[in-house]
Design an enzyme around this catalytic site. Structure first.
Site, PDB file in Angstrom:
ATOM      1  N   LYS A   1      76.886 -42.086   0.681  1.00 25.10           N
ATOM      2  CA  LYS A   1      75.534 -42.658   0.781  1.00 25.10           C
ATOM      3  C   LYS A   1      74.546 -41.580   1.231  1.00 25.10           C
ATOM      4  O   LYS A   1      74.540 -41.171   2.392  1.00 25.10           O
ATOM      5  CB  LYS A   1      75.489 -43.805   1.807  1.00 25.10           C
ATOM      6  CG  LYS A   1      74.171 -44.571   1.720  1.00 25.10           C
ATOM      7  CD  LYS A   1      73.711 -45.191   3.025  1.00 25.10           C
ATOM      8  CE  LYS A   1      72.695 -44.421   3.794  1.00 25.10           C
ATOM      9  NZ  LYS A   1      71.424 -44.102   3.142  1.00 25.10           N
ATOM     10  N   PRO A   2      73.705 -41.094   0.298  1.00 25.99           N
ATOM     11  CA  PRO A   2      72.701 -40.109   0.701  1.00 25.99           C
ATOM     12  C   PRO A   2      71.537 -40.791   1.426  1.00 25.99           C
ATOM     13  O   PRO A   2      71.396 -42.017   1.363  1.00 25.99           O
ATOM     14  CB  PRO A   2      72.218 -39.525  -0.624  1.00 25.99           C
ATOM     15  CG  PRO A   2      72.715 -40.414  -1.707  1.00 25.99           C
ATOM     16  CD  PRO A   2      73.634 -41.439  -1.126  1.00 25.99           C
TER      17      PRO A   2
ATOM     18  N   SER B   1      71.526 -38.365  12.995  1.00 21.63           N
ATOM     19  CA  SER B   1      71.127 -38.405  14.403  1.00 21.63           C
ATOM     20  C   SER B   1      72.280 -38.859  15.297  1.00 21.63           C
ATOM     21  O   SER B   1      73.171 -39.598  14.861  1.00 21.63           O
ATOM     22  CB  SER B   1      69.949 -39.363  14.557  1.00 21.63           C
ATOM     23  OG  SER B   1      70.344 -40.660  14.164  1.00 21.63           O
TER      24      SER B   1
ATOM     25  N   GLU C   1      64.890 -33.774  20.579  1.00 21.20           N
ATOM     26  CA  GLU C   1      64.761 -32.951  19.371  1.00 21.20           C
ATOM     27  C   GLU C   1      63.325 -33.033  18.851  1.00 21.20           C
ATOM     28  O   GLU C   1      62.806 -34.129  18.652  1.00 21.20           O
ATOM     29  CB  GLU C   1      65.681 -33.551  18.293  1.00 21.20           C
ATOM     30  CG  GLU C   1      66.807 -32.675  17.878  1.00 21.20           C
ATOM     31  CD  GLU C   1      67.631 -33.304  16.749  1.00 21.20           C
ATOM     32  OE1 GLU C   1      67.681 -34.537  16.616  1.00 21.20           O
ATOM     33  OE2 GLU C   1      68.238 -32.525  16.007  1.00 21.20           O
TER      34      GLU C   1
HETATM   35  P1  NAP Z   1      69.555 -40.576  10.634  1.00 22.95           P
HETATM   36  O1  NAP Z   1      68.374 -41.439  10.833  1.00 22.95           O
HETATM   37  O2  NAP Z   1      70.658 -40.669  11.604  1.00 22.95           O
HETATM   38  O3  NAP Z   1      70.061 -40.849   9.147  1.00 22.95           O
HETATM   39  C1  NAP Z   1      71.146 -40.166   8.597  1.00 22.95           C
HETATM   40  C2  NAP Z   1      71.820 -41.038   7.564  1.00 22.95           C
HETATM   41  O4  NAP Z   1      72.330 -42.199   8.217  1.00 22.95           O
HETATM   42  C3  NAP Z   1      70.896 -41.529   6.466  1.00 22.95           C
HETATM   43  O5  NAP Z   1      71.604 -41.583   5.257  1.00 22.95           O
HETATM   44  C4  NAP Z   1      70.550 -42.930   6.941  1.00 22.95           C
HETATM   45  O6  NAP Z   1      70.196 -43.819   5.902  1.00 22.95           O
HETATM   46  C5  NAP Z   1      71.873 -43.349   7.533  1.00 22.95           C
HETATM   47  N1  NAP Z   1      71.780 -44.478   8.452  1.00 22.95           N
HETATM   48  C6  NAP Z   1      70.747 -44.877   9.214  1.00 22.95           C
HETATM   49  N2  NAP Z   1      71.070 -45.991   9.896  1.00 22.95           N
HETATM   50  C7  NAP Z   1      72.343 -46.301   9.561  1.00 22.95           C
HETATM   51  C8  NAP Z   1      73.244 -47.342   9.920  1.00 22.95           C
HETATM   52  N3  NAP Z   1      72.909 -48.295  10.791  1.00 22.95           N
HETATM   53  N4  NAP Z   1      74.474 -47.362   9.368  1.00 22.95           N
HETATM   54  C9  NAP Z   1      74.834 -46.405   8.476  1.00 22.95           C
HETATM   55  N5  NAP Z   1      74.020 -45.397   8.094  1.00 22.95           N
HETATM   56  C10 NAP Z   1      72.803 -45.338   8.642  1.00 22.95           C
HETATM   57  O7  NAP Z   1      69.154 -39.033  10.619  1.00 22.95           O
HETATM   58  P2  NAP Z   1      68.003 -38.322   9.794  1.00 22.95           P
HETATM   59  O8  NAP Z   1      66.708 -38.638  10.439  1.00 22.95           O
HETATM   60  O9  NAP Z   1      68.160 -38.592   8.343  1.00 22.95           O
HETATM   61  O10 NAP Z   1      68.391 -36.792  10.005  1.00 22.95           O
HETATM   62  C11 NAP Z   1      67.979 -36.067  11.087  1.00 22.95           C
HETATM   63  C12 NAP Z   1      69.071 -35.968  12.134  1.00 22.95           C
HETATM   64  O11 NAP Z   1      70.239 -35.394  11.557  1.00 22.95           O
HETATM   65  C13 NAP Z   1      68.700 -35.046  13.268  1.00 22.95           C
HETATM   66  O12 NAP Z   1      69.092 -35.619  14.492  1.00 22.95           O
HETATM   67  C14 NAP Z   1      69.510 -33.778  12.975  1.00 22.95           C
HETATM   68  O13 NAP Z   1      69.759 -32.991  14.110  1.00 22.95           O
HETATM   69  C15 NAP Z   1      70.738 -34.353  12.393  1.00 22.95           C
HETATM   70  N6  NAP Z   1      71.442 -33.355  11.580  1.00 22.95           N
HETATM   71  C16 NAP Z   1      72.607 -32.835  12.062  1.00 22.95           C
HETATM   72  C17 NAP Z   1      73.270 -31.851  11.342  1.00 22.95           C
HETATM   73  C18 NAP Z   1      74.539 -31.255  11.848  1.00 22.95           C
HETATM   74  O14 NAP Z   1      75.226 -30.602  11.060  1.00 22.95           O
HETATM   75  N7  NAP Z   1      74.912 -31.434  13.101  1.00 22.95           N
HETATM   76  C19 NAP Z   1      72.755 -31.417  10.108  1.00 22.95           C
HETATM   77  C20 NAP Z   1      71.574 -31.983   9.641  1.00 22.95           C
HETATM   78  C21 NAP Z   1      70.939 -32.958  10.394  1.00 22.95           C
HETATM   79  P3  NAP Z   1      68.663 -44.080   5.499  1.00 22.95           P
HETATM   80  O15 NAP Z   1      68.161 -42.789   4.998  1.00 22.95           O
HETATM   81  O16 NAP Z   1      68.792 -45.118   4.469  1.00 22.95           O
HETATM   82  O17 NAP Z   1      67.969 -44.531   6.733  1.00 22.95           O
END
Ligand code: NAP
Length: 485
Positions: A180-181, A234, A386
């Site tokens: 799921k992207p 996140s 962050e």
């Molecule tokens: P996010 O809000 O956590 O979303 C990431 C993914 O999770 C998206 O595909 C999102 O779908 C999905 N998601 C959201 N709620 C969910 C739920 N209840 N159940 C299952 N999936 C769910 O993060 P983001 O804002 O896209 O990305 C930024 C974060 O990623 C930052 O905190 C960053 O530090 C972290 N990150 C970490 C790394 C690493 O390697 N450690 C690399 C890149 C990014 P939707 O898009 O449909 O909401």
């Protein structure tokens, strides 16, 4: 522009080799963050479609796991070539939906190809052991087997390469996948389906679907057929997924948030530190998990560092990522800009000084000026949270131990950086930092050959390196007895 990318812009789910819409027929709009204009739509899928994707992956696993590592490696090399053959078009698609400069998008797509090639090679090295037996008539074999169906969920900031780190080891290990992207950048995820088809990877091995995060995520984490969850995103969502995966005791790997310190000691090469600072802060407009959140600079070099850092920052060309020469694109959306504004207002109110930038960019929309804030203090919001934007807070410290303590004073532990020319300090500080990754005199250290990942609340498990495939394998002990020896 769109015309050129369109063969790669898949506006449907890939389930069991078929490109299909959501059961309800509902779609979600995808927006270009640089223009605010709609690019296209993707299916708004839910539980039922996810269940079918998992069933397809479970069926495909029966045969995929039995393919030889050589066959899998061969297909993966084709996948690598398919990515590189289309690098420009894939980069354009990425910039269109994510906003980063074409230069960065090309780099990300290149990195995706590199991960696939790395895992094509690693597929052949998932060695087991033959262990000296304590019994004369028995032999002990330890083997590695694919875990089964894996569920992968990825974020919008690196929509291509974050999937390469998951699809790569999954294919190499002999696992099948349901992916799921992120909803804001779905096309760079869906295109993996088209690329896998081109590489001859059988139907059902990689399934990709878009839609409701909670429904798709809920099904992936609760369905007993899924044996492993791999998530990048996140820390907040990661914690939810770990809890949800507990009921069926799945393996979990989590690449979560960061709060990277970038320490500059008095003895550092300042010009080199500034060069590293630019990339460690402003890459992808500050929207990377390994981006510097806090610059910690020793008092003797503080003013010089800020002066040179500001001069370099002011030269950054902000604009639409598709335009030639753009170095910094927009933030992903209005919410991201509002968060940055809140952090800057909080810092100013608590005594922080805006050295450069500090407001929305004249381009409007979600563009924000590359910003440096001096006199940063521990009580400011970005000390703990962050930023995920182009804002560089600079804190002052006096002693080496103070720098280490400040750096470690966070629940995160992903990337960290420091600059020094003292060899003893290189070891003291790198051993003192509670982080999964340390860049010494380097501002960008990610490479397929090395294990990427965090400690503490930044995550579990590693991606890349020879370690990256481990989470996709189960270890099996076979005791062969009755040998009559
Ligand atoms: P996010 O809000 O956590 O979303 C990431 C993914 O999770 C998206 O595909 C999102 O779908 C999905 N998601 C959201 N709620 C969910 C739920 N209840 N159940 C299952 N999936 C769910 O993060 P983001 O804002 O896209 O990305 C930024 C974060 O990623 C930052 O905190 C960053 O530090 C972290 N990150 C970490 C790394 C690493 O390697 N450690 C690399 C890149 C990014 P939707 O898009 O449909 O909401």
């Amino acid at each position: 522009m769109l015309q050129k990318s369109s063969p790669f812009m898949k506006q449907a789910n890939l389930i069991n080799g078929e490109w299909v819409g959501a059961d309800s027929g509902k779609t979600i709009d995808v927006i270009n963050p640089a223009t605010g204009l709609k690019i296209g739509t993707v299916p708004n899928s839910g539980k039922a479609e996810t269940r079918r994707a998992i069933d397809a992956a479970a069926e495909a696993f029966k045969t995929w796991r039995k393919t030889s590592v050589l066959e899998r490696a061969k297909m993966m090399r084709k996948l690598h070539d398919a990515i590189l053959d289309n690098q420009d078009a894939l980069a354009e698609l990425l910039t269109l939906e994510q906003g980063k400069s074409l230069f960065e998008s090309r780099g990300e797509v290149g990195m995706s190809a590199a991960y696939i090639l790395w895992y094509a090679e690693e597929a052949r090295r998932t060695y087991g052991d033959i262990v000296p037996s304590p019994w004369a008539d028995r032999r002990i074999l330890v083997t590695k087997e694919p875990v089964g169906v894996i569920g992968a969920i990825t974020p919008w900031n690196f929509p291509s390469s974050m999937l390469a780190r998951k699809i790569g080891p999954a294919l190499a290990a002999g696992c099948t996948a349901v992916v799921k992207p992120a909803t804001q950048t779905p096309y760079s995820g869906l295109v993996w389906g088209a690329l896998c088809e081109e590489a001859g990877i059988p139907k059902g091995v990689v399934n990709i679907l878009t839609g409701s995060a909670s429904e798709i995520g809920g099904e992936i984490t609760s369905n007993p057929l899924v044996r492993k969850i791999t998530f990048t995103g996140s820390t907040e969502i990661g914690k939810i997924l770990i809890k949800q995966a507990a009921d069926t005791v799945k393996k979990v790997s989590m690449e979560l948030g960061g709060n990277a310190p970038f320490i500059v000691f008095d003895d550092a090469d300042v010009d080199r530190a500034v060069q590293g600072a630019m990339i460690a802060k402003f890459r992808n407009s500050g929207q990377t998990c390994v981006c510097t959140n806090r610059f910690l600079v020793q008092s003797g070099i503080y003013d010089t560092f800020i002066e040179k850092f500001a001069a370099a920052t002011q030269k950054l060309k902000v604009g639409d990522g598709l335009e030639t020469g753009t170095e910094q694109g927009p933030l992903i959306d209005e919410k991201a800009v509002a968060k940055v504004e809140e952090f800057v207002a909080d810092a100013k109110q608590k005594g922080g000084k805006v050295v450069t930038g500090g407001k929305r960019h004249a381009l409007g929309g979600s563009f924000y000026e590359p910003t440096i804030i001096s006199d940063a203090k521990e009580d400011m919001l970005f000390t703990k949270e962050e930023i995920f934007g182009p804002v560089a807070p600079v804190y002052k410290f006096e002693t080496e131990q103070e720098a280490i303590d400040l750096a470690n004073n966070t629940e995160f532990g992903l990337a960290s950086y420091f600059y020094t020319r003292d060899l003893g300090r290189v070891f003291r500080v790198s051993e003192g930092l509670k982080y999964g990754m340390v860049g010494v005199n380097e501002g960008m250290i990610t490479t397929v050959e090395a294990p990427f990942g965090g400690v503490k609340e930044s995550g579990l498990g590693k991606e890349g390196g020879h370690q990256g495939i481990e989470d996709y394998l189960d270890t099996k002990y076979v005791c062969v007895g009755g040998l009559g020896l």
